[in-house]
Design a protein around this motif. Structure first.
Motif, PDB file in Angstrom:
ATOM      1  N   PRO A 171      64.258   7.969  51.009  1.00 42.61           N
ATOM      2  CA  PRO A 171      63.509   6.809  51.501  1.00 42.61           C
ATOM      3  C   PRO A 171      64.394   5.994  52.454  1.00 42.61           C
ATOM      4  O   PRO A 171      65.501   5.610  52.095  1.00 42.61           O
ATOM      5  CB  PRO A 171      63.203   6.010  50.234  1.00 42.61           C
ATOM      6  CG  PRO A 171      63.460   6.944  49.093  1.00 42.61           C
ATOM      7  CD  PRO A 171      64.510   7.891  49.563  1.00 42.61           C
ATOM      8  N   LYS A 172      63.901   5.739  53.652  1.00 37.44           N
ATOM      9  CA  LYS A 172      64.693   4.995  54.631  1.00 37.44           C
ATOM     10  C   LYS A 172      63.954   3.798  55.208  1.00 37.44           C
ATOM     11  O   LYS A 172      64.328   3.267  56.246  1.00 37.44           O
ATOM     12  CB  LYS A 172      65.141   5.931  55.763  1.00 37.44           C
ATOM     13  CG  LYS A 172      66.067   7.054  55.329  1.00 37.44           C
ATOM     14  CD  LYS A 172      67.329   6.566  54.650  1.00 37.44           C
ATOM     15  CE  LYS A 172      68.241   5.787  55.548  1.00 37.44           C
ATOM     16  NZ  LYS A 172      69.517   5.422  54.884  1.00 37.44           N
ATOM     17  N   GLU A 179      67.024   6.244  62.386  1.00 35.25           N
ATOM     18  CA  GLU A 179      68.221   6.862  61.815  1.00 35.25           C
ATOM     19  C   GLU A 179      68.220   8.372  62.034  1.00 35.25           C
ATOM     20  O   GLU A 179      69.259   8.969  62.304  1.00 35.25           O
ATOM     21  CB  GLU A 179      68.337   6.539  60.325  1.00 35.25           C
ATOM     22  CG  GLU A 179      68.683   5.093  60.035  1.00 35.25           C
ATOM     23  CD  GLU A 179      69.154   4.884  58.603  1.00 35.25           C
ATOM     24  OE1 GLU A 179      70.054   5.615  58.160  1.00 35.25           O
ATOM     25  OE2 GLU A 179      68.596   3.996  57.929  1.00 35.25           O
ATOM     26  N   LEU A 180      67.041   8.982  61.922  1.00 39.20           N
ATOM     27  CA  LEU A 180      66.949  10.425  62.144  1.00 39.20           C
ATOM     28  C   LEU A 180      67.318  10.785  63.583  1.00 39.20           C
ATOM     29  O   LEU A 180      68.012  11.775  63.832  1.00 39.20           O
ATOM     30  CB  LEU A 180      65.536  10.911  61.814  1.00 39.20           C
ATOM     31  CG  LEU A 180      65.288  12.424  61.909  1.00 39.20           C
ATOM     32  CD1 LEU A 180      66.197  13.181  60.953  1.00 39.20           C
ATOM     33  CD2 LEU A 180      63.821  12.730  61.615  1.00 39.20           C
ATOM     34  N   ARG A 189      66.911  18.768  62.805  1.00 31.97           N
ATOM     35  CA  ARG A 189      65.922  19.846  62.644  1.00 31.97           C
ATOM     36  C   ARG A 189      65.609  20.151  61.192  1.00 31.97           C
ATOM     37  O   ARG A 189      64.615  20.814  60.886  1.00 31.97           O
ATOM     38  CB  ARG A 189      66.403  21.106  63.366  1.00 31.97           C
ATOM     39  CG  ARG A 189      66.392  20.978  64.879  1.00 31.97           C
ATOM     40  CD  ARG A 189      66.592  22.327  65.540  1.00 31.97           C
ATOM     41  NE  ARG A 189      67.939  22.853  65.326  1.00 31.97           N
ATOM     42  CZ  ARG A 189      68.960  22.632  66.143  1.00 31.97           C
ATOM     43  NH1 ARG A 189      68.798  21.883  67.239  1.00 31.97           N
ATOM     44  NH2 ARG A 189      70.157  23.143  65.901  1.00 31.97           N
ATOM     45  N   MET A 190      66.442  19.690  60.278  1.00 34.32           N
ATOM     46  CA  MET A 190      66.217  19.942  58.850  1.00 34.32           C
ATOM     47  C   MET A 190      65.151  19.039  58.249  1.00 34.32           C
ATOM     48  O   MET A 190      64.617  19.344  57.184  1.00 34.32           O
ATOM     49  CB  MET A 190      67.522  19.730  58.078  1.00 34.32           C
ATOM     50  CG  MET A 190      68.582  20.780  58.297  1.00 34.32           C
ATOM     51  SD  MET A 190      70.134  20.311  57.473  1.00 34.32           S
ATOM     52  CE  MET A 190      69.559  19.933  55.812  1.00 34.32           C
ATOM     53  N   PHE A 191      64.832  17.934  58.919  1.00 31.65           N
ATOM     54  CA  PHE A 191      64.025  16.882  58.292  1.00 31.65           C
ATOM     55  C   PHE A 191      62.696  16.652  59.002  1.00 31.65           C
ATOM     56  O   PHE A 191      62.558  16.872  60.196  1.00 31.65           O
ATOM     57  CB  PHE A 191      64.803  15.556  58.281  1.00 31.65           C
ATOM     58  CG  PHE A 191      65.981  15.557  57.356  1.00 31.65           C
ATOM     59  CD1 PHE A 191      65.838  15.181  56.029  1.00 31.65           C
ATOM     60  CD2 PHE A 191      67.236  15.937  57.809  1.00 31.65           C
ATOM     61  CE1 PHE A 191      66.924  15.188  55.161  1.00 31.65           C
ATOM     62  CE2 PHE A 191      68.321  15.947  56.952  1.00 31.65           C
ATOM     63  CZ  PHE A 191      68.162  15.574  55.629  1.00 31.65           C
ATOM     64  N   HIS A 192      61.739  16.169  58.219  1.00 30.08           N
ATOM     65  CA  HIS A 192      60.517  15.606  58.782  1.00 30.08           C
ATOM     66  C   HIS A 192      60.249  14.276  58.078  1.00 30.08           C
ATOM     67  O   HIS A 192      60.869  13.963  57.063  1.00 30.08           O
ATOM     68  CB  HIS A 192      59.328  16.558  58.640  1.00 30.08           C
ATOM     69  CG  HIS A 192      58.873  16.773  57.229  1.00 30.08           C
ATOM     70  ND1 HIS A 192      59.456  17.693  56.379  1.00 30.08           N
ATOM     71  CD2 HIS A 192      57.886  16.172  56.505  1.00 30.08           C
ATOM     72  CE1 HIS A 192      58.848  17.668  55.205  1.00 30.08           C
ATOM     73  NE2 HIS A 192      57.892  16.751  55.251  1.00 30.08           N
ATOM     74  N   VAL A 206      62.188  13.853  54.457  1.00 36.38           N
ATOM     75  CA  VAL A 206      62.122  15.003  53.565  1.00 36.38           C
ATOM     76  C   VAL A 206      62.693  16.202  54.302  1.00 36.38           C
ATOM     77  O   VAL A 206      62.301  16.497  55.438  1.00 36.38           O
ATOM     78  CB  VAL A 206      60.662  15.289  53.139  1.00 36.38           C
ATOM     79  CG1 VAL A 206      60.595  16.529  52.251  1.00 36.38           C
ATOM     80  CG2 VAL A 206      60.065  14.078  52.425  1.00 36.38           C
ATOM     81  N   GLY A 207      63.630  16.886  53.668  1.00 32.50           N
ATOM     82  CA  GLY A 207      64.246  18.026  54.339  1.00 32.50           C
ATOM     83  C   GLY A 207      64.662  19.100  53.357  1.00 32.50           C
ATOM     84  O   GLY A 207      64.569  18.933  52.145  1.00 32.50           O
ATOM     85  N   ARG A 208      65.104  20.205  53.908  1.00 30.19           N
ATOM     86  CA  ARG A 208      65.590  21.299  53.080  1.00 30.19           C
ATOM     87  C   ARG A 208      66.721  22.002  53.811  1.00 30.19           C
ATOM     88  O   ARG A 208      66.637  22.258  55.012  1.00 30.19           O
ATOM     89  CB  ARG A 208      64.483  22.305  52.778  1.00 30.19           C
ATOM     90  CG  ARG A 208      64.954  23.475  51.889  1.00 30.19           C
ATOM     91  CD  ARG A 208      63.841  24.485  51.651  1.00 30.19           C
ATOM     92  NE  ARG A 208      62.816  23.948  50.784  1.00 30.19           N
ATOM     93  CZ  ARG A 208      62.875  23.957  49.451  1.00 30.19           C
ATOM     94  NH1 ARG A 208      63.933  24.472  48.840  1.00 30.19           N
ATOM     95  NH2 ARG A 208      61.901  23.461  48.732  1.00 30.19           N
TER      96      ARG A 208
END
Length: 219
Positions: A171-172, A179-180, A189-192, A206-208
């Motif tokens: 949570p940001k 920040e992204l 590229r890892m996050f949406h 949220v990322g993986r």
């Protein structure tokens, strides 16, 4: 698809019921956690006093929504960084059987976290009283952090706990997109971005994946 924001305590409780179907014991533990948190807040500043009338929206549902974004389906260690008041860590621990590691450097807050885990019988919760840099490396299935550190520093500090399948739930608030955008491209590229259910102006990253050391500091 539009999102329905949780704008009342009744709406927050109803959403938790629909999303997680808590058992009577889990509902009782959530209520007990709220009572313990409010009582402790009189002794140390864990949450803003102005949020107490809206505990279910601002803290319980706000924490529980991270579990709804997690795709690990009950698998593996969940590390909650800077757990503080147990948000989201203790809420997730109440609503799931995930092994939970709460990382907190302040002794009084760790004492509170341990007391709550003991009072509520959350045997799958471990509290580590140390700065993140000093914690022994272990693979995390999920990493969460609520108001822990700026995003680039958060990822840098926690990189060694990540694997190729680690789920990141961060949570940001209002600064998520900003920040992204400041991250090195391999991290971006890892996050949406997901919309928070509890605040129209807040978002969740949220990322993986694994944060590789060689990515640090590179655009």
């Amino acid at each position: 698809m539009s999102i329905g924001f949780l704008d009342s305590e009744d709406a927050a409780r109803a959403w938790i019921g629909d999303a997680f179907a808590p058992t009577p014991d889990q509902w009782k533990r959530l209520e007990q956690f709220i009572e313990l948190l409010i009582a402790e807040n009189a002794q140390q500043n864990l949450i803003a006093a102005s949020t107490i009338p809206t505990m279910w929206v601002r803290h319980i549902a706000d924490s529980a929504q991270l579990l709804s974004f997690d795709t690990r389906d009950g698998d593996g260690l969940w590390i909650d960084l800077g757990s503080g008041a147990g948000l989201p860590g203790l809420v997730v621990a109440i609503l799931s059987a995930r092994p939970m590691l709460l990382v907190e450097s302040r002794k009084r807050r760790c004492d509170f976290l341990r007391n709550v885990a003991s009072e509520l019988g959350l045997s799958h919760v471990e509290v580590v009283e140390a700065a993140l840099e000093r914690i022994e490396k272990r693979p995390a299935a999920t990493i969460s952090a609520r108001a822990f550190a700026p995003l680039d520093r958060l990822l840098d500090l926690s990189a060694r706990f990540s694997t190729e399948s680690t789920q990141w739930l961060l949570p940001k608030g209002r600064n998520a997109v900003k920040e992204l955008a400041l991250l090195p491209q391999p991290w971006q590229r890892m996050f949406h971005v997901e919309q928070s259910r509890t605040d129209a102006e807040s978002q969740i990253l949220v990322g993986r994946g694994k944060i590789a050391a060689k990515q640090r500091g590179k655009r």
